[in-house]
Write a protein that holds these residues in place. Structure first.
Motif, PDB file in Angstrom:
ATOM      1  N   ASN A   1       0.638  -1.242   0.251  1.00 26.43           N
ATOM      2  CA  ASN A   1      -0.265   0.092  -0.831  1.00 26.43           C
ATOM      3  C   ASN A   1       1.305   0.490   0.330  1.00 26.43           C
ATOM      4  O   ASN A   1       0.554   2.160  -0.957  1.00 26.43           O
ATOM      5  N   GLU A   2       1.679   1.652   0.888  1.00 26.91           N
ATOM      6  CA  GLU A   2       2.853   2.167   0.909  1.00 26.91           C
ATOM      7  C   GLU A   2       3.150   2.570  -0.822  1.00 26.91           C
ATOM      8  O   GLU A   2       3.708   3.626  -0.805  1.00 26.91           O
ATOM      9  N   GLU A   3       3.937   1.524  -0.845  1.00 27.93           N
ATOM     10  CA  GLU A   3       4.374   1.261  -2.535  1.00 27.93           C
ATOM     11  C   GLU A   3       3.716   2.055  -3.337  1.00 27.93           C
ATOM     12  O   GLU A   3       3.887   2.896  -4.614  1.00 27.93           O
TER      13      GLU A   3
ATOM     14  N   TYR B   1       1.223   7.688  -7.173  1.00 33.53           N
ATOM     15  CA  TYR B   1       0.032   8.838  -7.069  1.00 33.53           C
ATOM     16  C   TYR B   1       0.641   9.482  -7.049  1.00 33.53           C
ATOM     17  O   TYR B   1       1.087  10.411  -6.110  1.00 33.53           O
ATOM     18  N   ASP B   2       0.059  10.972  -8.523  1.00 34.06           N
ATOM     19  CA  ASP B   2       0.264  12.029  -7.836  1.00 34.06           C
ATOM     20  C   ASP B   2      -0.847  13.114  -8.867  1.00 34.06           C
ATOM     21  O   ASP B   2      -1.708  12.396  -8.889  1.00 34.06           O
TER      22      ASP B   2
ATOM     23  N   THR C   1       1.115  -0.065 -14.870  1.00 32.70           N
ATOM     24  CA  THR C   1       1.420  -1.983 -14.481  1.00 32.70           C
ATOM     25  C   THR C   1       1.984  -1.510 -13.529  1.00 32.70           C
ATOM     26  O   THR C   1       1.548  -2.879 -13.225  1.00 32.70           O
ATOM     27  N   ARG C   2       2.769  -0.796 -13.050  1.00 30.23           N
ATOM     28  CA  ARG C   2       2.934  -2.240 -11.649  1.00 30.23           C
ATOM     29  C   ARG C   2       2.567  -1.395 -10.368  1.00 30.23           C
ATOM     30  O   ARG C   2       2.065  -2.879  -9.420  1.00 30.23           O
ATOM     31  N   VAL C   3       0.720  -0.904 -10.705  1.00 30.35           N
ATOM     32  CA  VAL C   3      -0.246  -0.661  -9.586  1.00 30.35           C
ATOM     33  C   VAL C   3      -0.746  -1.712  -9.520  1.00 30.35           C
ATOM     34  O   VAL C   3      -1.666  -1.858  -8.525  1.00 30.35           O
TER      35      VAL C   3
ATOM     36  N   GLU D   1      -0.734  -8.810  -6.365  1.00 30.45           N
ATOM     37  CA  GLU D   1      -0.199  -9.306  -5.227  1.00 30.45           C
ATOM     38  C   GLU D   1      -0.975  -8.955  -3.600  1.00 30.45           C
ATOM     39  O   GLU D   1      -0.632 -10.156  -3.108  1.00 30.45           O
ATOM     40  N   LYS D   2      -1.817  -7.994  -3.745  1.00 29.21           N
ATOM     41  CA  LYS D   2      -2.162  -8.027  -2.554  1.00 29.21           C
ATOM     42  C   LYS D   2      -3.329  -8.738  -2.400  1.00 29.21           C
ATOM     43  O   LYS D   2      -3.733  -9.545  -1.994  1.00 29.21           O
TER      44      LYS D   2
END
Length: 198
Positions: A147-149, A154-155, A168-170, A176-177
């Motif tokens: 969650n931290e990663e 996000y901006d 892609t990473r999100v 994974e979650k």
């Protein structure tokens, strides 16, 4: 004359029967050496290697005995149990021409004290519960880290609208979650099943 005849008949019978009776085995108690000499061809030495197994939920564990309410050589790997198997020697006897051997039960099947098994089994279940809870804590920590990663991707634009810098990473993080949630639920169910054993 009649008395003499009865007396002679009794003496004659005694003289004839005495050798027969003296040859019977119940008149002659055999020594251990004599018994061994007669039976030695049918006596065998039994070499028994053994270990035990127990199943808790879907986990099978192996052990070689119990000492101080703890399983000895406890392992989830049967190969380890075989390598550390206990050894018990005893004797047996061939009882037929097919090679069937008769031996004492404790030689063929070394027994454990049922009360000691119950106490040790409770300790094992408690240890598994602690292990599952520890694993759940680790999964929670991994979930929080993801969650931290995710928040770092996000901006906000100049108008105050949030946008993703690495979709892609999100998506990978979300996958994974999901896996962590599934693993966490599995462990939770395992703990609930453990309480049925206590």
């Amino acid at each position: 004359m009649k008395i003499t005849y009865s007396f002679l008949t009794a003496i004659t019978l005694t003289i004839c029967i005495a050798p027969l009776l003296s040859s019977c085995s119940w008149f002659h108690k055999k020594t251990i050496e004599e018994l061994y000499s007669e039976q030695k061809s049918g006596v065998v030495l039994i070499y028994n290697k053994y270990y035990y197994s127990a199943r808790v939920n879907d986990i099978e564990v192996y052990f070689t005995g119990i000492e101080n309410n703890n399983f000895t050589n406890l392992s989830a790997d049967e190969a380890d149990a075989k390598a550390n198997a206990q050894v018990l020697n005893g004797t047996g006897f061939f009882i037929d021409e097919n090679g069937t051997i008769l031996t004492n039960r404790h030689v063929a099947y070394p027994a454990l004290d049922e009360r000691e098994i119950a106490e040790t089994y409770k300790k094992l279940i408690n240890s598994l519960r602690i292990l599952y809870e520890f694993s759940m804590d680790q999964l929670s920590d991994q979930f929080d880290s993801l969650n931290e990663e995710k928040s770092t991707y996000y901006d906000y634009d100049q108008f105050g609208f949030e946008y993703c810098t690495n979709e892609t990473r999100v998506q990978e993080i979300e996958n994974e979650k999901d896996q962590l949630r599934s693993n966490y639920q599995d462990l939770k169910e395992k703990i609930e099943k453990l309480f049925k054993f206590n």
